[in-house]
Design an enzyme around this catalytic site. Structure first.
Site, PDB file in Angstrom:
ATOM      1  N   GLU A  94     -77.159 -68.389 -67.937  1.00 48.54           N
ATOM      2  CA  GLU A  94     -76.068 -68.899 -67.117  1.00 48.54           C
ATOM      3  C   GLU A  94     -76.130 -70.422 -67.001  1.00 48.54           C
ATOM      4  OE1 GLU A  94     -75.019 -64.990 -64.585  1.00 48.54           O
ATOM      5  OE2 GLU A  94     -76.159 -66.481 -63.518  1.00 48.54           O
ATOM      6  N   CYS A 107     -75.374 -77.531 -64.240  1.00 49.63           N
ATOM      7  CA  CYS A 107     -76.683 -76.943 -63.943  1.00 49.63           C
ATOM      8  C   CYS A 107     -77.099 -76.105 -65.154  1.00 49.63           C
ATOM      9  CB  CYS A 107     -76.551 -76.094 -62.685  1.00 49.63           C
ATOM     10  SG  CYS A 107     -78.080 -75.293 -62.199  1.00 49.63           S
ATOM     11  N   CYS A 114     -87.581 -65.963 -65.857  1.00 50.01           N
ATOM     12  CA  CYS A 114     -88.552 -66.912 -65.318  1.00 50.01           C
ATOM     13  C   CYS A 114     -89.829 -66.163 -65.009  1.00 50.01           C
ATOM     14  CB  CYS A 114     -88.013 -67.572 -64.047  1.00 50.01           C
ATOM     15  SG  CYS A 114     -89.064 -68.904 -63.436  1.00 50.01           S
ATOM     16  N   CYS A 118     -90.883 -66.462 -57.736  1.00 44.43           N
ATOM     17  CA  CYS A 118     -90.625 -66.944 -56.374  1.00 44.43           C
ATOM     18  C   CYS A 118     -89.904 -65.822 -55.618  1.00 44.43           C
ATOM     19  CB  CYS A 118     -89.785 -68.218 -56.402  1.00 44.43           C
ATOM     20  SG  CYS A 118     -90.637 -69.585 -57.221  1.00 44.43           S
ATOM     21  N   CYS A 121     -85.853 -65.732 -55.096  1.00 44.57           N
ATOM     22  CA  CYS A 121     -84.990 -66.136 -56.219  1.00 44.57           C
ATOM     23  C   CYS A 121     -84.622 -64.926 -57.064  1.00 44.57           C
ATOM     24  CB  CYS A 121     -85.716 -67.177 -57.069  1.00 44.57           C
ATOM     25  SG  CYS A 121     -84.751 -67.713 -58.494  1.00 44.57           S
ATOM     26  N   GLY A 167     -85.122 -70.430 -65.016  1.00 46.87           N
ATOM     27  CA  GLY A 167     -86.355 -70.827 -65.679  1.00 46.87           C
ATOM     28  C   GLY A 167     -87.057 -72.010 -65.050  1.00 46.87           C
ATOM     29  N   GLU A 168     -88.287 -72.237 -65.486  1.00 47.13           N
ATOM     30  CA  GLU A 168     -89.079 -73.377 -65.018  1.00 47.13           C
ATOM     31  C   GLU A 168     -89.138 -74.394 -66.170  1.00 47.13           C
ATOM     32  OE1 GLU A 168     -90.509 -74.848 -62.335  1.00 47.13           O
ATOM     33  OE2 GLU A 168     -91.035 -76.302 -63.863  1.00 47.13           O
ATOM     34  N   SER A 199     -85.764 -80.130 -62.076  1.00 49.52           N
ATOM     35  CA  SER A 199     -86.278 -79.476 -60.870  1.00 49.52           C
ATOM     36  C   SER A 199     -87.444 -78.572 -61.241  1.00 49.52           C
ATOM     37  CB  SER A 199     -85.168 -78.658 -60.214  1.00 49.52           C
ATOM     38  OG  SER A 199     -85.665 -77.978 -59.074  1.00 49.52           O
ATOM     39  N   SER A 221     -89.217 -78.083 -55.749  1.00 55.16           N
ATOM     40  CA  SER A 221     -88.901 -76.968 -54.855  1.00 55.16           C
ATOM     41  C   SER A 221     -90.080 -76.737 -53.923  1.00 55.16           C
ATOM     42  CB  SER A 221     -88.635 -75.712 -55.690  1.00 55.16           C
ATOM     43  OG  SER A 221     -87.483 -75.922 -56.483  1.00 55.16           O
ATOM     44  N   LEU A 222     -89.959 -77.264 -52.710  1.00 48.15           N
ATOM     45  CA  LEU A 222     -91.100 -77.227 -51.784  1.00 48.15           C
ATOM     46  C   LEU A 222     -91.093 -75.949 -50.937  1.00 48.15           C
ATOM     47  CD1 LEU A 222     -93.559 -78.884 -50.914  1.00 48.15           C
ATOM     48  CD2 LEU A 222     -92.100 -80.093 -49.286  1.00 48.15           C
ATOM     49  N   HIS A 223     -90.091 -75.773 -50.129  1.00 45.66           N
ATOM     50  CA  HIS A 223     -89.799 -74.512 -49.415  1.00 45.66           C
ATOM     51  C   HIS A 223     -90.772 -74.113 -48.318  1.00 45.66           C
ATOM     52  CE1 HIS A 223     -86.747 -74.170 -52.375  1.00 45.66           C
ATOM     53  NE2 HIS A 223     -87.522 -73.755 -53.347  1.00 45.66           N
ATOM     54  N   ASN A 299     -79.172 -68.209 -50.522  1.00 47.90           N
ATOM     55  CA  ASN A 299     -78.099 -67.402 -51.101  1.00 47.90           C
ATOM     56  C   ASN A 299     -78.624 -65.999 -51.368  1.00 47.90           C
ATOM     57  OD1 ASN A 299     -76.034 -69.491 -51.418  1.00 47.90           O
ATOM     58  ND2 ASN A 299     -77.508 -70.402 -52.826  1.00 47.90           N
ATOM     59  N   CYS A 342     -77.367 -71.483 -56.119  1.00 46.06           N
ATOM     60  CA  CYS A 342     -78.805 -71.562 -56.400  1.00 46.06           C
ATOM     61  C   CYS A 342     -79.461 -70.212 -56.226  1.00 46.06           C
ATOM     62  CB  CYS A 342     -79.496 -72.482 -55.403  1.00 46.06           C
ATOM     63  SG  CYS A 342     -78.999 -74.152 -55.469  1.00 46.06           S
TER      64      CYS A 342
HETATM   65  N1  SAH Z   1     -87.798 -73.412 -61.569  1.00 48.70           N
HETATM   66  C1  SAH Z   1     -87.188 -74.627 -61.083  1.00 48.70           C
HETATM   67  C2  SAH Z   1     -85.686 -74.719 -61.318  1.00 48.70           C
HETATM   68  C3  SAH Z   1     -84.816 -73.517 -60.993  1.00 48.70           C
HETATM   69  S1  SAH Z   1     -84.413 -73.098 -59.338  1.00 48.70           S
HETATM   70  C4  SAH Z   1     -87.523 -74.825 -59.642  1.00 48.70           C
HETATM   71  O1  SAH Z   1     -88.148 -73.965 -59.048  1.00 48.70           O
HETATM   72  O2  SAH Z   1     -87.216 -75.887 -59.102  1.00 48.70           O
HETATM   73  C5  SAH Z   1     -83.275 -74.210 -58.686  1.00 48.70           C
HETATM   74  C6  SAH Z   1     -83.367 -74.297 -57.140  1.00 48.70           C
HETATM   75  O3  SAH Z   1     -82.767 -73.154 -56.483  1.00 48.70           O
HETATM   76  C7  SAH Z   1     -84.809 -74.319 -56.653  1.00 48.70           C
HETATM   77  O4  SAH Z   1     -85.000 -75.250 -55.639  1.00 48.70           O
HETATM   78  C8  SAH Z   1     -84.974 -72.918 -56.122  1.00 48.70           C
HETATM   79  O5  SAH Z   1     -86.036 -72.842 -55.260  1.00 48.70           O
HETATM   80  C9  SAH Z   1     -83.631 -72.674 -55.477  1.00 48.70           C
HETATM   81  N2  SAH Z   1     -83.366 -71.270 -55.197  1.00 48.70           N
HETATM   82  C10 SAH Z   1     -83.857 -70.205 -55.843  1.00 48.70           C
HETATM   83  N3  SAH Z   1     -83.393 -69.054 -55.288  1.00 48.70           N
HETATM   84  C11 SAH Z   1     -82.596 -69.407 -54.277  1.00 48.70           C
HETATM   85  C12 SAH Z   1     -81.793 -68.666 -53.346  1.00 48.70           C
HETATM   86  N4  SAH Z   1     -81.731 -67.334 -53.382  1.00 48.70           N
HETATM   87  N5  SAH Z   1     -81.064 -69.360 -52.451  1.00 48.70           N
HETATM   88  C13 SAH Z   1     -81.106 -70.704 -52.437  1.00 48.70           C
HETATM   89  N6  SAH Z   1     -81.822 -71.451 -53.293  1.00 48.70           N
HETATM   90  C14 SAH Z   1     -82.573 -70.816 -54.203  1.00 48.70           C
END
Ligand code: SAH
Length: 376
Positions: A94, A107, A114, A118, A121, A167-168, A199, A221-223, A299, A342
């Protein structure tokens, strides 16, 4: 053309110059070829009139411009556009276009699926299939550009690229670097490093390599503000914990004359990582890293255990960070009506049954059809 032919999209600019050298051609010929493909949108060698007939013949024998196919093309109510592109092996990925008043951001995916798992995701639920080739990464940019141009978006619909799709990207390092070299090249898209963002979930050693090789804008992506929680949400944290990650981030922007900052992404999960104490812990953590903060409303996707934080919670979280001196924006959720937001990118064509069929418009541009750009 057989699938064994060389795909010219797999070459970055130096690689293409080498390929041309092997053909006995001067390097500047490779630049002319890049211009034909990426700027004039001509894929048929016969039409590349400033290349010699002999060279055109050689290319026709052994090379091809192979773009992905358009499997689906969804338009969101807010203008966001999600493309599902089918690769030569049948896998689908996508790619999302997000138009804003001053820019158009694409994007782009770096892998099929991946490996990082996480917990919030939806790409993770698919597992990992394989790395994308250079041609499959840059092909998303080229094909999206052509489709958008054909749809009246002007000559330069894509002004920014974010490697934030499936993907990463740092785990497909070499191919992502080559594809980003193509994005930056003057003969192709001519984007500045500021307009290309990678990212990562925090593959620490590769962050240092990225700085050495191609220091584009970095998003992380800290979270979570502590290792226990981050281990749960972003399991690669067990290998590269927060302190190491932030050291790598500080180093990434150190000595940058343009005073660049690292963008941190933080998904807002109700009751998980969204308290005032979390915000204050973040402030403490980020004190020594020039930072910007992007809060991403979670999301949802089928079978997830999480909910999105309330708007009031997100606003309060933002205000605490803001008062603490960190530029913080809450990312607008774009394209969520078509699962283009995202973390909603899944790419598995067969699973897409819950879509509202009325929104689906599959367009009929075959990847090989030439769409003419401006002459020049
Ligand atoms: N692997 C990379 C790039 C892909 S994710 C990374 O981790 O940065 C792109 C962004 O979307 C990341 O910040 C990820 O944490 C965020 N993301 C993933 N799932 C999500 C969700 N369900 N809702 C909101 N953001 C999400």
């Amino acid at each position: 053309m057989s699938e064994q032919s060389v795909n010219l999209l797999d070459f970055d600019p130096p690689g293409l110059a080498n390929y041309f050298a092997d053909l006995g051609e001067k390097p500047f010929r490779s630049q002319q070829l890049l211009k034909w493909i990426y700027q004039q949108d001509i894929d048929d060698f016969d039409e590349m009139t400033n290349l010699s007939k002999a060279l055109r013949g050689k290319l026709a024998e052994q090379a091809v411009v192979r773009l992905p196919e358009v499997a689906m093309d969804h338009k969101s109510d807010d203008g966001t556009r999600k493309f599902l592109f089918r690769l030569v092996d049948g896998n689908c990925i996508e790619t999302v276009f997000i138009p804003e008043s001053e820019r158009g951001t694409l994007c782009v995916s770096s892998q099929v699926g991946c490996a990082l798992n996480c917990s919030f995701c939806s790409t993770a639920t698919q597992g990992f299939n394989r790395n994308l080739t250079v041609g499959e990464i840059i092909g998303q940019v080229l094909l999206a550009k052509r489709l958008l141009m054909a749809d009246g978006w002007g000559e330069r619909p894509v002004t920014n690229v974010v490697m934030m799709g499936m993907g990463e990207p740092l785990l497909n390092f070499d191919n992502v670097i080559s594809a980003m070299r193509l994005m930056l090249d003057d003969q192709t898209f001519g984007l500045s490093k500021r307009r290309v963002t990678l990212s990562t979930s925090g593959v620490v050693p590769e962050i240092a390599r990225l700085k050495e090789i191609l220091p584009v804008s970095l998003a992380v992506s800290l979270h979570a503000a502590n290792d226990d929680l981050r281990n749960e949400l972003v399991p690669i944290n067990k290998k590269y914990p927060i302190k190491e990650l932030l050291d790598a981030c500080r180093h990434y922007v150190a000595g940058d004359s343009k005073r660049r900052r690292v963008t941190f992404e933080y998904v807002m999960l109700d009751g998980v990582n969204d308290t005032d104490a979390d915000a204050r812990a973040l402030l403490k953590l980020l004190k020594r890293v020039p930072s910007k903060m992007n809060l991403i409303p979670f999301n949802p996707f089928p079978h997830t255990q999480y909910n999105c934080s309330s708007q009031e919670r997100i606003d309060r979280f933002r205000d605490i960070l803001h008062r603490g001196g960190i530029v913080t924006v809450t990312r607008k959720t774009r394209g969520d009506d078509i699962d283009a937001a995202c973390g909603q990118l899944a790419g598995d064509f067969k699973d897409r049954t819950r879509r509202r069929e009325s929104r689906i418009s599959t367009i009929n541009i075959s990847p090989n059809k030439v769409i003419r750009g401006s002459a020049g």
